[in-house]
Design a protein around this motif. Structure first.
Motif, PDB file in Angstrom:
ATOM      1  N   GLY A 417       0.788  -1.215   0.000  1.00 42.79           N
ATOM      2  CA  GLY A 417       0.000   0.000   0.000  1.00 42.79           C
ATOM      3  C   GLY A 417       0.823   1.270   0.000  1.00 42.79           C
ATOM      4  O   GLY A 417       2.056   1.248   0.172  1.00 42.79           O
ATOM      5  N   VAL A 418       0.150   2.380  -0.181  1.00 42.35           N
ATOM      6  CA  VAL A 418       0.776   3.700  -0.167  1.00 42.35           C
ATOM      7  C   VAL A 418       1.393   3.950   1.210  1.00 42.35           C
ATOM      8  O   VAL A 418       0.770   3.700   2.238  1.00 42.35           O
ATOM      9  N   GLY A 419       2.629   4.444   1.225  1.00 41.82           N
ATOM     10  CA  GLY A 419       3.302   4.771   2.472  1.00 41.82           C
ATOM     11  C   GLY A 419       4.140   3.649   3.060  1.00 41.82           C
ATOM     12  O   GLY A 419       4.898   3.879   4.013  1.00 41.82           O
ATOM     13  N   GLU A 420       4.048   2.449   2.512  1.00 43.90           N
ATOM     14  CA  GLU A 420       4.837   1.338   3.036  1.00 43.90           C
ATOM     15  C   GLU A 420       6.298   1.470   2.607  1.00 43.90           C
ATOM     16  O   GLU A 420       6.603   1.855   1.478  1.00 43.90           O
ATOM     17  N   LYS A 421       7.202   1.101   3.522  1.00 44.08           N
ATOM     18  CA  LYS A 421       8.631   1.112   3.228  1.00 44.08           C
ATOM     19  C   LYS A 421       9.064  -0.290   2.828  1.00 44.08           C
ATOM     20  O   LYS A 421       8.774  -1.263   3.529  1.00 44.08           O
ATOM     21  N   VAL A 422       9.761  -0.386   1.711  1.00 46.52           N
ATOM     22  CA  VAL A 422      10.160  -1.677   1.161  1.00 46.52           C
ATOM     23  C   VAL A 422      11.652  -1.653   0.831  1.00 46.52           C
ATOM     24  O   VAL A 422      12.146  -0.691   0.236  1.00 46.52           O
ATOM     25  N   LYS A 423      12.355  -2.713   1.229  1.00 49.75           N
ATOM     26  CA  LYS A 423      13.772  -2.850   0.881  1.00 49.75           C
ATOM     27  C   LYS A 423      13.891  -3.486  -0.499  1.00 49.75           C
ATOM     28  O   LYS A 423      13.235  -4.484  -0.790  1.00 49.75           O
ATOM     29  N   ILE A 424      14.715  -2.879  -1.337  1.00 42.08           N
ATOM     30  CA  ILE A 424      14.868  -3.314  -2.724  1.00 42.08           C
ATOM     31  C   ILE A 424      16.348  -3.530  -3.024  1.00 42.08           C
ATOM     32  O   ILE A 424      17.177  -2.666  -2.730  1.00 42.08           O
ATOM     33  N   GLU A 425      16.667  -4.694  -3.603  1.00 42.97           N
ATOM     34  CA  GLU A 425      18.046  -4.946  -4.039  1.00 42.97           C
ATOM     35  C   GLU A 425      18.186  -4.515  -5.489  1.00 42.97           C
ATOM     36  O   GLU A 425      17.396  -4.908  -6.350  1.00 42.97           O
ATOM     37  N   VAL A 426      19.208  -3.683  -5.749  1.00 42.35           N
ATOM     38  CA  VAL A 426      19.420  -3.114  -7.076  1.00 42.35           C
ATOM     39  C   VAL A 426      20.834  -3.449  -7.539  1.00 42.35           C
ATOM     40  O   VAL A 426      21.791  -3.388  -6.758  1.00 42.35           O
ATOM     41  N   GLN A 427      20.968  -3.811  -8.804  1.00 43.93           N
ATOM     42  CA  GLN A 427      22.279  -4.043  -9.411  1.00 43.93           C
ATOM     43  C   GLN A 427      22.602  -2.863 -10.320  1.00 43.93           C
ATOM     44  O   GLN A 427      21.803  -2.514 -11.194  1.00 43.93           O
ATOM     45  N   THR A 428      23.759  -2.254 -10.104  1.00 38.98           N
ATOM     46  CA  THR A 428      24.170  -1.072 -10.869  1.00 38.98           C
ATOM     47  C   THR A 428      25.456  -1.370 -11.630  1.00 38.98           C
ATOM     48  O   THR A 428      26.404  -1.928 -11.064  1.00 38.98           O
ATOM     49  N   ALA A 429      25.494  -0.979 -12.903  1.00 39.79           N
ATOM     50  CA  ALA A 429      26.674  -1.229 -13.731  1.00 39.79           C
ATOM     51  C   ALA A 429      27.821  -0.323 -13.311  1.00 39.79           C
ATOM     52  O   ALA A 429      27.645   0.878 -13.086  1.00 39.79           O
ATOM     53  N   ASN A 430      29.012  -0.895 -13.217  1.00 44.34           N
ATOM     54  CA  ASN A 430      30.223  -0.155 -12.862  1.00 44.34           C
ATOM     55  C   ASN A 430      31.385  -0.734 -13.652  1.00 44.34           C
ATOM     56  O   ASN A 430      31.880  -1.811 -13.345  1.00 44.34           O
ATOM     57  N   ASN A 431      31.800  -0.005 -14.707  1.00 42.24           N
ATOM     58  CA  ASN A 431      32.896  -0.449 -15.572  1.00 42.24           C
ATOM     59  C   ASN A 431      32.638  -1.844 -16.145  1.00 42.24           C
ATOM     60  O   ASN A 431      33.521  -2.710 -16.151  1.00 42.24           O
TER      61      ASN A 431
END
Length: 496
Positions: A417-431
Motif C-alpha cells: 500500500g501507499v506509504g509502506e517502506k520496502v527494501k529493494i536490491e538493485v544491481q548497478t553497472a560499474n565499468n
C-alpha cells in the motif's frame, strides 16, 4: 570435446520447454466460459507487529531444545501440584492448537530392502496436501477469437510450519502463480469431506527458486481435521547418496494423493527451464503432472526434496526432478515469516514511479546483465528517485523475494500500500560489471486507473514508439544485427 559439450549445453537450454514439459506440472482443465475480473480485496494484516519467529521442523535441529522443554514442563507441573491447594483456581483459557510433528521412522541394519513403505506413508501422509488453483487464461477459439476462460490447476504441497493464526504450506511457485482462487485439501479422515478443503492465500513466492508458501487460517480448519494434521520433518539433501531410497507423495494428475517409490538416481543435476536454473535431485520415483510441490522423502520419512518437474518426451523414462531441501530451507525460512497480504485495488496500492522492462537472454549474455527488472525510466519526484534508483539499474529483489522479470516485480508490488517502506536490491553497472546495493523506498500514491484510461489512448502509441527508437539508438547494434529482436521486451503493464 569442450566445444562439443558447450554445444550440447546450449542446445539443452534452448530446448528446455520441449525437454522439460512439466515445469508447469499442474494438470490444466478449462472448466468455464469467459470469466470476470476477480474482486480486489483490501489489505489485512493477520500478524502482530512483534511476533515470534516461525521455525521449521528440521531433523536434529530442535531435539536438544525439545528435551529441555520437557524437563522444564515436568518441573513446572510438580511445582503447580504442590501449590494448587494454596491458590484460587484461575479461569481456564483456550489452549493453542499445536500440531504434532512428523518423527523419524526407525529402520533396521539393512535399511530398506523391500518396497513396503506403508509405515512411512502412514506417518507422513497427514503432512501432505492437494492444491487446486483457479485462474483466467486467454484462449484462441475458432469462431470468437481470443476469449478469457477459467482454468483449474492441480498441484501438491507440504505442511512445514505454523504460527499463532496460520498453517503454512510449501509448494512450487508455478502451481500458484497468477491464481485468482486457491484451495488446500488435507489428506486425513473427516466425517464431512467438505471440511477437508479450505481456502488459502499466497504468503510469499520466490520464482527464482520455484518456491512458494501458502497460508491457511487455523480458524478455517475443522477441529476434527486439525487434530490429525502433522508438520513435516525436513531432512538434509546434502547428506544424500546416489542409490538411496526415495519416496514421492503428491496429487498426481489431480486425482488425490498417490505414492511412488524409487531411488536417488543422481545429485546436483543442473536443469534449465525458462528462467529457472538450479542443481536438482534426479530420481526414478515416478513424478507426474500434479506432483509439483509434493514431497520427496527418505527412508526415515524426512523431506529431502520438493518435486518440481519431470523429463518429458518419448526419449525419457523415469526421470523426475526435485529441489534439494537444503537449497529450499533458507528461502522457506524467509517466506514463512513474511506478512500475509491481499492484492490491492489500483487506487490503494503503492507505486515506485519507474518504468521497468524485461531483458532478453541475448542481452544478458552480451552485456553480462543480471536477471531481474531493468529500469528503463525513473519519474521525477517518485519513490524510486528518492530511494536512489536510476535508469539502467536492474532490480533483482523486492522485500526479500527474488525478481525474475518486470512482470514478476509488478505482480509483487500490487500487494503493497501507499506509504509502506520496502527494501529493494538493485544491481548497478560499474565499468562493465554489476554491483549489488540495497535501498529502501517509501511507496507513493500513483496515477489512478481512471486517469490512466483517459490518457492511455493518446499517449501509449507514440510513447512506445519513442522508447523503442531510444532503445535502438542507445545500444547501437552493428549492421546485420547481433540480435533478432530488441534486447528489451516491453510488456503491456510496464509502468508501476
Amino acid at each position: 570435446m569442450d566445444n562439443l559439450e558447450n554445444k550440447k549445453n546450449k542446445k539443452r537450454g534452448l530446448n528446455a520447454w520441449k525437454r522439460y514439459g512439466a515445469v508447469f506440472m499442474a494438470g490444466i482443465m478449462f472448466v468455464g466460459g469467459a470469466a470476470g475480473t476477480a474482486s480486489l480485496l483490501t489489505p489485512k494484516t493477520v500478524q502482530a507487529e512483534e511476533k515470534p519467529e516461525v521455525t521449521l521442523n528440521i531433523a536434529g535441529e530442535n531435539e536438544d531444545s525439545d528435551q529441555e522443554e520437557e524437563t522444564e514442563t515436568e518441573t513446572e507441573t510438580e511445582t503447580e501440584t504442590e501449590t494448587e491447594t494454596e491458590t484460587e483456581t484461575e479461569p481456564e483459557t483456550e489452549a493453542k492448537q499445536v500440531f504434532d510433528a512428523v518423527g523419524n521412522v526407525e529402520v533396521g541394519d539393512a535399511a530398506i530392502v523391500t518396497t513396503d513403505v506403508s509405515g512411512i506413508v502412514e506417518n507422513c501422509m497427514p503432512s501432505i496436501v492437494s492444491i487446486t488453483t483457479k485462474s483466467v487464461e486467454e484462449v484462441q477459439t475458432y469462431y470468437y477469437g481470443v476469449q478469457e476462460m477459467e482454468a483449474e490447476v492441480s498441484g501438491s504441497g507440504i505442511i512445514i510450519a505454523q504460527n499463532d493464526e496460520e498453517l503454512l504450506v510449501a509448494t512450487n511457485s508455478h502451481v500458484v502463480a497468477d491464481s485468482t482462487d486457491l484451495t488446500v485439501t488435507f489428506t486425513v479422515d473427516a466425517e464431512n469431506e467438505e471440511d477437508l478443503s479450505v481456502s488459502a492465500k499466497i504468503k510469499g513466492m520466490d520464482k527464482n527458486y520455484e518456491l512458494a508458501v501458502l497460508a491457511v487460517r487455523l480458524e478455517d480448519i475443522d477441529d476434527e481435521v486439525r487434530s490429525q494434521l502433522k508438520i513435516a520433518q525436513l531432512g538434509s539433501s546434502d547428506a544424500l547418496h546416489v542409490g538411496e531410497a526415495a519416496i514421492a507423495i503428491g496429487n498426481a494428475l489431480g486425482y488425490g494423493q498417490s505414492v511412488t517409490c524409487g531411488i536417488i538416481s543422481a545429485l546436483n543435476r543442473e536443469v534449465t527451464i525458462d528462467n529457472f536454473t538450479k542443481e536438482l535431485i534426479l530420481t526414478d520415483a515416478s513424478i507426474n503432472f500434479g506432483n509439483s510441490g509434493g514431497a520427496l522423502l527418505n527412508s526415515k520419512g524426512q523431506v529431502i526434496g520438493i518435486n518440481v518437474a519431470k523429463e518429458a518426451g518419448d526419449s525419457a523414462e523415469g526421470m523426475g526432478y526435485a529441489i534439494p531441501i537444503d537449497t529450499a530451507i533458507p528461502v522457506l525460512k524467509n517466506l514463512v515469516n513474511k506478512e500475509t497480504r491481499d492484492q490491492l485495488a489500483d487506487d490503494e496500492r503503492g507505486y515506485l514511479g519507474a518504468t521497468v522492462v524485461n531483458v532478453s537472454d541475448d542481452a544478458k549474455e552480451l552485456y553480462n546483465m543480471p536477471e531481474g527488472a531493468f529500469v528503463y525510466e525513473v519519474t521525477e519526484g517518485s519513490a524510486a528517485e528518492e530511494a536512489g534508483i536510476k535508469k539502467g539499474d536492474v532490480i533483482t529483489k523486492f522485500d526479500g523475494e527474488s525478481v525474475t522479470s518486470s512482470d514478476d516485480l509488478i505482480d509483487k508490488i500490487r500487494y503493497y500500500g501507499v506509504g509502506e517502506k520496502v527494501k529493494i536490491e538493485v544491481q548497478t553497472a560499474n565499468n562493465g560489471e554489476y554491483e549489488s546495493r540495497e535501498v529502501e523506498a517509501t511507496l507513493k500514491k500513483g496515477t489512478s486507473a481512471v486517469e490512466e484510461d483517459e490518457t492511455e489512448e493518446e499517449e501509449d502509441t507514440q510513447g512506445r514508439k519513442d522508447r523503442e527508437d531510444d532503445g535502438i539508438e542507445e545500444f547501437s547494434f552493428p549492421e546485420g544485427g547481433v540480435f533478432e529482436e530488441l534486447p528489451f521486451n516491453f510488456g503491456d503493464n510496464d509502468m508501476f
